[in-house]
Design an enzyme around this catalytic site. Sequence first.
Site, PDB file in Angstrom:
ATOM      1  N   TYR A 190       0.847  -1.188   0.000  1.00 34.95           N
ATOM      2  CA  TYR A 190       0.000   0.000   0.000  1.00 34.95           C
ATOM      3  C   TYR A 190       0.889   1.246   0.000  1.00 34.95           C
ATOM      4  O   TYR A 190       1.548   1.547   0.983  1.00 34.95           O
ATOM      5  CB  TYR A 190      -0.925   0.025   1.216  1.00 34.95           C
ATOM      6  N   HIS A 199       0.228 -12.021   1.285  1.00 38.42           N
ATOM      7  CA  HIS A 199      -0.835 -11.233   0.660  1.00 38.42           C
ATOM      8  C   HIS A 199      -1.511 -11.969  -0.494  1.00 38.42           C
ATOM      9  O   HIS A 199      -2.730 -11.879  -0.676  1.00 38.42           O
ATOM     10  CB  HIS A 199      -0.241  -9.911   0.157  1.00 38.42           C
ATOM     11  N   LEU A 216     -17.815  -3.590   2.771  1.00 45.88           N
ATOM     12  CA  LEU A 216     -18.778  -2.638   2.223  1.00 45.88           C
ATOM     13  C   LEU A 216     -18.756  -2.653   0.692  1.00 45.88           C
ATOM     14  O   LEU A 216     -19.195  -1.702   0.047  1.00 45.88           O
ATOM     15  CB  LEU A 216     -18.474  -1.223   2.742  1.00 45.88           C
ATOM     16  N   GLY A 217     -18.231  -3.748   0.130  1.00 54.03           N
ATOM     17  CA  GLY A 217     -18.210  -3.858  -1.327  1.00 54.03           C
ATOM     18  C   GLY A 217     -17.426  -2.738  -1.985  1.00 54.03           C
ATOM     19  O   GLY A 217     -17.859  -2.167  -2.987  1.00 54.03           O
ATOM     20  N   SER A 271     -12.984  -5.385   2.524  1.00 50.25           N
ATOM     21  CA  SER A 271     -14.024  -4.809   1.656  1.00 50.25           C
ATOM     22  C   SER A 271     -15.417  -5.294   2.035  1.00 50.25           C
ATOM     23  O   SER A 271     -16.210  -5.688   1.168  1.00 50.25           O
ATOM     24  CB  SER A 271     -13.736  -5.120   0.184  1.00 50.25           C
ATOM     25  N   GLY A 284     -17.071   0.140  -0.997  1.00 47.86           N
ATOM     26  CA  GLY A 284     -17.847   1.371  -0.895  1.00 47.86           C
ATOM     27  C   GLY A 284     -19.149   1.352  -1.655  1.00 47.86           C
ATOM     28  O   GLY A 284     -20.022   2.195  -1.428  1.00 47.86           O
TER      29      GLY A 284
END
Length: 329
Positions: A56, A125, A206-207, A204, A209
Amino acid sequence: MQKRPLGNSSLTISAIGLGCMGMSEFYGATNDAESILTLNTALDEGINFLDTADVYGPFKNEELVGKVVRKRRDEVVIATKFGIVRDPNEPAKRGFSGRPEYVKACCDASLKRLGIDTIDLYYQHRVDPTTPIEETVGAMSDLVKEGKVRYLGLSEASAQTIQRAHAVHPISAVQSEYSLWSRDIEEAVIPKCKELGITLVAYSPLGRGFLTGQFQKYEDLAPDDFRRNSPRFMGENFDKNIAIVQLLTRWAEARGITPSQLALAWVLAQGETIVPIPGTKRVSYLKQNLEAVDIMLSKEELAELDRISPKEAVAGTRYVEAMMKFLNG
């Protein structure tokens, strides 16, 4: 804050963690001061599970999170990852490595950027298809023996890979995308994690976002937002998926909660062995997300949500084709 045990470990983690990726990259403009405030607020509110990765930024996110973690080390279960290789000169390009020497070099670099002596949870990862998982986990196990890492995890690994890895060294967590619109791991990965006592960390939830209802058209995404290249956010897929989100939004509003709280409450309702890590860089969204811990969904409500958003309803793959082959490795 409610707590849940971290699989095959002596640790307990907050029922909701915090994904830190978007604080440094991928989701539009970033603001380090705002992100640091969000990190400190998360700890103040009882979140003790922070998730980052060397990729990241690249590297910037570990440095940012480290500014907070090193000052409040006793309050944090810090998770980071290795395994996705990015060229700083061409960050859009991706490679993968699970070679033992690479594992150990990455760990030392992450420790330095975070400014700590030990990583609580160290993930691979992505599974490297060219390196046997036994060799990768063997190197990770060496890090535990050396005191550099406490517990081990995998990300986007298949049930078979999880089993093989766990035979080398106990795996504490498996991270995968999991939400009302990403449920492919329910068939094999989640049952395998439950069988082996492994926590499923849902990223994720929340998909990306989408399930928050904040995006009503493709143009709502910032020009530099990586979701512009995500199949689920493009063309006809967007139109099909937004129709589901609108139904979920109306359902949530009728219950007096936000769509994001509904999405998190659904993940939390899937069992004590699952911990969502929604990502946000804003205090207001953080506090809104935390309220989901207290939302209880009945069996009847869960069945209704399954009807509104069945497993096969989402249109489009999670990633572009080139990246999909590295999921569930």
